[in-house]
Enzyme design. Structure first.
Site, short mmCIF file in Angstrom:
data_model
loop_
_atom_site.label_atom_id
_atom_site.label_comp_id
_atom_site.label_asym_id
_atom_site.label_seq_id
_atom_site.Cartn_x
_atom_site.Cartn_y
_atom_site.Cartn_z
N ASP A 146 1.89 -0.08 -4.85
CA ASP A 146 0.71 0.07 -5.70
C ASP A 146 0.57 1.46 -6.30
O ASP A 146 0.26 1.62 -7.47
CB ASP A 146 -0.58 -0.37 -4.98
CG ASP A 146 -0.92 0.43 -3.73
OD1 ASP A 146 -0.14 1.31 -3.34
OD2 ASP A 146 -1.99 0.17 -3.14
N HIS A 147 0.81 2.50 -5.49
CA HIS A 147 0.65 3.87 -5.99
C HIS A 147 1.35 4.82 -5.04
O HIS A 147 1.89 4.42 -4.01
CB HIS A 147 -0.83 4.23 -6.16
CG HIS A 147 -1.66 3.96 -4.93
ND1 HIS A 147 -1.52 4.66 -3.76
CD2 HIS A 147 -2.64 3.04 -4.69
CE1 HIS A 147 -2.38 4.20 -2.87
NE2 HIS A 147 -3.06 3.20 -3.39
N HIS A 194 -1.58 2.77 4.80
CA HIS A 194 -2.62 3.53 4.11
C HIS A 194 -2.70 4.95 4.65
O HIS A 194 -2.49 5.18 5.83
CB HIS A 194 -3.98 2.83 4.26
CG HIS A 194 -5.00 3.32 3.27
ND1 HIS A 194 -5.69 4.49 3.44
CD2 HIS A 194 -5.40 2.81 2.08
CE1 HIS A 194 -6.49 4.68 2.40
NE2 HIS A 194 -6.33 3.67 1.55
N GLU A 251 0.82 -1.21 0.00
CA GLU A 251 0.00 0.00 0.00
C GLU A 251 0.85 1.27 0.00
O GLU A 251 1.72 1.43 0.87
CB GLU A 251 -0.92 -0.04 1.23
CG GLU A 251 -1.74 1.21 1.45
CD GLU A 251 -2.72 1.53 0.34
OE1 GLU A 251 -3.27 0.61 -0.28
OE2 GLU A 251 -2.93 2.73 0.07
N THR A 284 -5.66 1.46 -5.70
CA THR A 284 -5.19 0.11 -5.36
C THR A 284 -5.76 -0.94 -6.33
O THR A 284 -5.06 -1.88 -6.70
CB THR A 284 -5.59 -0.21 -3.91
OG1 THR A 284 -4.87 0.67 -3.05
CG2 THR A 284 -5.25 -1.63 -3.53
C1 GP9 Z 1 -8.52 -1.31 0.88
C2 GP9 Z 1 -7.28 -0.94 0.22
C3 GP9 Z 1 -7.09 0.53 -0.03
O1 GP9 Z 1 -8.99 -2.59 0.74
O2 GP9 Z 1 -6.79 -1.79 -0.70
O3 GP9 Z 1 -7.29 0.98 -1.29
P1 GP9 Z 1 -6.91 2.49 -1.74
O4 GP9 Z 1 -7.75 3.43 -0.91
O5 GP9 Z 1 -5.44 2.69 -1.45
O6 GP9 Z 1 -7.18 2.54 -3.21
#
Ligand code: GP9
Length: 417
Positions: A252-253, A193, A38, A80
């Site tokens: 992921d980002h 996150h 994340e 994500t």
């Molecule tokens: C929640 C998580 C977050 O299941 O994968 O997603 P995001 O807010 O980073 O797109």
């Protein structure tokens, strides 16, 4: 449709030509353990604060792994879920919304399904509500046999939205030991996150001048994720899985922190437009091969869409007939000179140029940079150059995005086979 078909056929041929490569099938039958981290950006790797490394476990892992410092995320509004799509389906995200939510009923050529067709079991792990990003539906469609979501984990380490990554990874390894081999395990972490604040008990890094800021909290979170990954690697070794598995992770980002001052302070340099772009889009890709082979830093550009083709290549599973965009990054042959990483905005880089389309859409405002001497933390020399240098590349980038959109929106995968 005909155009999309032709486009994907040509891309398939590029992968097909690599089937005679010495690394095609070198790791046939090995398990695949892949982690999507994340908001994990590349600039933290090998960086330190007051002499203390932010990611000591990852830095150590680099000694026996392949590290791609010029690797980029290709996500858009689906965040994500876009990263997941890019990495497991090798298609571009949409200009608006998330494919996971808008087109979960459509057909895709995916890594989990392709591996299952080749004798693998496939499971996804994410300790959050299974319905978030429409994962329950999409994972079914992508061919996972099992999706371990929040309800399958013991909540013994509450952090942020859910279970802390340390416990999440430990429990996931436990579940993995029950899987029939060879298996594909795909994990999505969560503790880093936004807005990144960890409970006091999980904070172990002195973030110095960044203490009490969101950037400082981000570094803490990243440091915790790094430690979690370290304990996971130990658990995999103990379970006897480490030497039997291709182990990889990627970010992921970006972390959505839009103030550049703390980045410049940490990295000790001011950042121009191209460096900011590379930091914003740059996520790590680190791949550990079962025999510790090929460790080193690979400067070639790559993106999330290349992950599935890379894994299939190592396992010796042909993907020339698959509706996928990426190409393998780990080959015995030298990297393709015409390789491009295409971003949703229409931007692209091939390692020697960076094309940034104008935000106002006016072609004369787009920028074509010639870049040389790239390193892990930023473009060393970037110079605006004649737009015509990027003309063909920009056109090709647009074609890639159009072909991908047609496939996703009009459900063309089966027709293109
Ligand atoms: C929640 C998580 C977050 O299941 O994968 O997603 P995001 O807010 O980073 O797109």
């Amino acid at each position: 449709e005909t155009e999309a078909k032709q486009w994907f056929q040509t891309r398939g041929e590029v992968r097909g030509q690599l089937e005679s490569d010495a690394l095609f099938g070198k790791y046939k039958g090995k398990n695949v353990i892949m982690i999507q981290l994340e908001a994990f950006q590349n600039f933290v790797i090998n960086s330190s604060i007051g002499g203390v490394p932010i990611t000591p476990n990852m830095n150590k892992l680099l000694e026996s792994s392949l590290y791609f410092p010029n690797f980029y995320h290709q996500t858009a509004q689906g965040r994500t879920s876009d990263a997941d799509l890019a990495a497991n389906v090798s298609l571009q995200p949409l200009p608006t919304g998330s494919v996971f939510i808008r087109y979960a009923q459509h057909q895709y050529d995916s890594m989990p399904q392709t591996l299952r067709d080749n004798g693998y079991t496939a499971a996804a792990f994410h300790a959050y509500d299974g319905g978030f990003w429409n994962r329950n539906m999409m994972y079914d469609q992508l061919g996972y046999e099992k999706f371990y979501s929040k309800k399958d984990f013991t909540m013994n380490e509450p952090i942020g939205w859910s279970l802390g990554d340390k416990s999440f990874f430990q429990q996931s390894v436990q579940k993995m030991t029950q899987e029939k081999e060879p298996f594909y395990s795909f994990m999505i972490s969560l503790s880093s996150h936004h807005p990144y604040k960890l409970p006091q008990s999980a904070q172990t890094l002195d973030t110095k001048q960044f203490k009490g800021t969101m950037f400082g909290d981000y570094l803490e979170a990243v440091h915790y994720v790094d430690a979690s990954l370290g304990t996971m690697i130990d658990a995999l070794k103990q379970a006897g899985l480490w030497d039997k598995s291709i182990f990889l992770f990627y970010g992921d980002h970006d972390n959505s922190i839009s103030d550049w001052k703390p980045f410049e302070s940490l990295l000790g340099q001011s950042l121009d437009e191209t460096e900011r772009f590379r930091i914003l889009k740059g996520v790590p890709l680190i791949v550990h091969l079962p025999d510790d082979a090929r460790a080193g830093t690979y400067e070639q550009p790559g993106g999330q869409l290349d992950i599935t083709p890379t894994i299939l290549h190592l396992l010796g599973i042909a993907s020339s007939d698959k509706v996928m965009i990426g190409t393998p990054l780990i080959t015995a042959a030298p990297p393709r000179a015409d390789k491009k990483v295409v971003f949703r905005s229409g931007a692209y880089t091939d390692g020697s140029v960076l094309y940034l389309p104008a935000e106002d859409g006016l072609p004369e405002h787009s920028k074509c940079y010639s870049i040389t001497g790239t390193g892990a933390t930023g473009t060393k020399h970037a110079q605006l150059t004649d737009q015509s240098v990027c003309h063909t590349g920009a056109q090709e980038a647009r074609k890639e995005l159009e072909a991908s959109d047609l496939v996703v929106e009009y459900n063309l995968v089966l027709q293109l086979h």
